[in-house]
Design a protein around this motif. Sequence first.
Motif, short mmCIF file in Angstrom:
data_model
loop_
_atom_site.label_atom_id
_atom_site.label_comp_id
_atom_site.label_asym_id
_atom_site.label_seq_id
_atom_site.Cartn_x
_atom_site.Cartn_y
_atom_site.Cartn_z
N PHE A 1 12.06 6.99 11.39
CA PHE A 1 11.82 6.10 11.05
C PHE A 1 10.82 5.24 12.04
CE2 PHE A 1 15.10 4.89 7.57
CZ PHE A 1 13.82 4.51 6.58
N PHE B 1 13.54 -1.76 10.56
CA PHE B 1 13.86 -0.89 9.91
C PHE B 1 15.77 -0.65 10.18
CE2 PHE B 1 12.82 1.76 13.80
CZ PHE B 1 14.48 2.35 14.02
N PRO B 2 16.37 0.48 9.41
CA PRO B 2 16.03 1.29 8.02
C PRO B 2 16.35 -0.38 6.77
CG PRO B 2 17.94 1.48 8.26
CD PRO B 2 17.56 1.24 9.23
N GLU C 1 15.16 0.62 2.38
CA GLU C 1 14.93 1.96 1.46
C GLU C 1 15.89 1.17 0.11
OE1 GLU C 1 14.37 4.06 -1.26
OE2 GLU C 1 14.36 5.32 0.87
#
Length: 635
Positions: A303, A255-256, A60
Amino acid sequence: MGSKEASSRTIFCFLLLFFLGCKCLASEIEATQTATLKVDASPELAQKIPETLFGTFFEEINHAGAGGIWAELVNNRGFEAGGPHTPSNIDPWSIIGDDSSIFVATDRTSCFTRNIIALRMEVLCDDCPAGGVGIYNPGFWGMNIEDGKTYNLVMYVKAPETTDLTISLTSSDGQQNLASATITVDGASNWTKLEEKLVAKGTNRTSRLQITTNKKGIVWFDQVSLMPADTYKGHGFRTELISMLLDLKPRFLRFPGGCFVEGEWLRNAFRWRESIGPWEERPGHFGDVWHYWTDDGLGYYEFLQLAEDLGAAPIWVFNNGVSHNDEVDTAVIAPFVKDVLDSLEFARGSADSKWGSVRAAMGHPEPFPVKYVAIGNEDCGKKFYRGNYLKFYNAIRQAYPDIQMISNCDGSSQPLDHPADLYDFHVYTDSKTLFSMRSTFDKTSRNGPKAFVSEYAVWRSDAGRGSLLASLAEAAFLTGLEKNRWNPDAIVFNSWQHYGTPSYWMQTLFRESSGATIHPITITSSYSGSLAASAITWQDSDNSFLRVVNFGSDPVSLTISTSGLEASVNALGSTATVMTSSNVMDENSFSNPNKVVPVKSELPNAAEQMQVTLAPHSFTSFDLALAQSKLVADM
């Protein structure tokens, strides 16, 4: 991600690809170089490439999730971005009308206990303007509203008196009405969930959502969401961006983050527990590394769902009690360890378990196959990392013996001083340095933890916004990774457009490499310092792929010979795909998204030995038709 510098609005995907490197001074006089490439496809010299060779790293950052791959159109949908103290900033929400006709302010009256901020709108005018007064939200870059498409609105409202609200999708100035509906709010003291489907009767790429009324009085709003009805598999992802990821055929999804996992301070780190459950109840958080608010609609569950949708193995990167500026002492790390064990139960536990039942209630009764976790991100040098790491490692090993654990400490040059299944390797540097690193893992011990190169990129002046030069240097580095096993690419987007950088298109040409077999190659040339190569075959294919990259500024007359193939090369059906440009710093853009992309043509002279000419600064993939087997040489 190891640095705060990054281009705007990109999805970073760290995958395996292969190229070559060399000097590239514009002042050089172009001269054709000669080289010989020999590929030995003998079975006794072949080595298997892991199924997990290619993968994607998602962080992100630059709104890659919120405003990007996550299809939510409303920015700050719960009015929480201004913080818990009221009144607070409601940006990017704004008013329709002026301060004589409308007054808006946040308060702490929400019906949701984990995100208590709501917006109170008081209409002051007795005789309001014809279009009414109210509030509007422009989304992240302006909402992309397309003719004929359906958009699902959900919002929570409360009003002491019955009030009609007009919900509209309009142009950025409010003059073009694309869709509209009137909703009646019954006067009551309780919050009400309202839903409406809006069908667009026009297209506008920079639209906004507006909520208006002509009635004097008070209305409260909270959790205002607008989602396209055509998200990927109904899972909330932008279909066109998922399509680009699917084209890469990633075998894992990390991820994230990245720094998003750590936070500048632990209080702003990603918390999986706060990102699951009904979207309306998620508190969201301020990502203080990349400096923007996320409502965490794209959370831990999403996710895991994304990994499943991509057919990729999920790699869960969790916070180990360390941020950029503060750390948890190992003596009191136990609650953090329990939190991670709970996250694994959420992913892998049965539908009858405490946390597995939460997952099941969200719509996924079957467990997610989490078999890899990374204990922190770039934290090896931190005071409490090793102590914390061992606490997590031992607890996870006991509870889930099959999970492979990834250390933040580099084991490429010397053995680790703690147990690990893999070690994470990150590198961000200039093109020349990265090209010179193509043999980094050649002498790394084959015993002990394996390398997981999850972040790499050429950056700063060499990178531009995704240059051909950057992709070639990254590829040269990655030829070394392919022959040593285990592995930025970027998809750039706005509200309605997207394109792949040269690195992205390079990587699409290597998407079949996972699970292939690699063969030894020999390059003979005075120009070999500008070339790097690898060769792979597939047992279940009738084609052979020979890929060659020229990172240099001279054309190359290349003689290619192969031995050990199980079938002859047939010119019929053979092709050459070339990616190059007149300037090594050329980039793709919204105005010219296909400036640097692969171009395919027929290859009439395909054979076990053939002569080809490589353009300067080019990548060429020869698709050679064989009777039974498949060969790829990557240079």
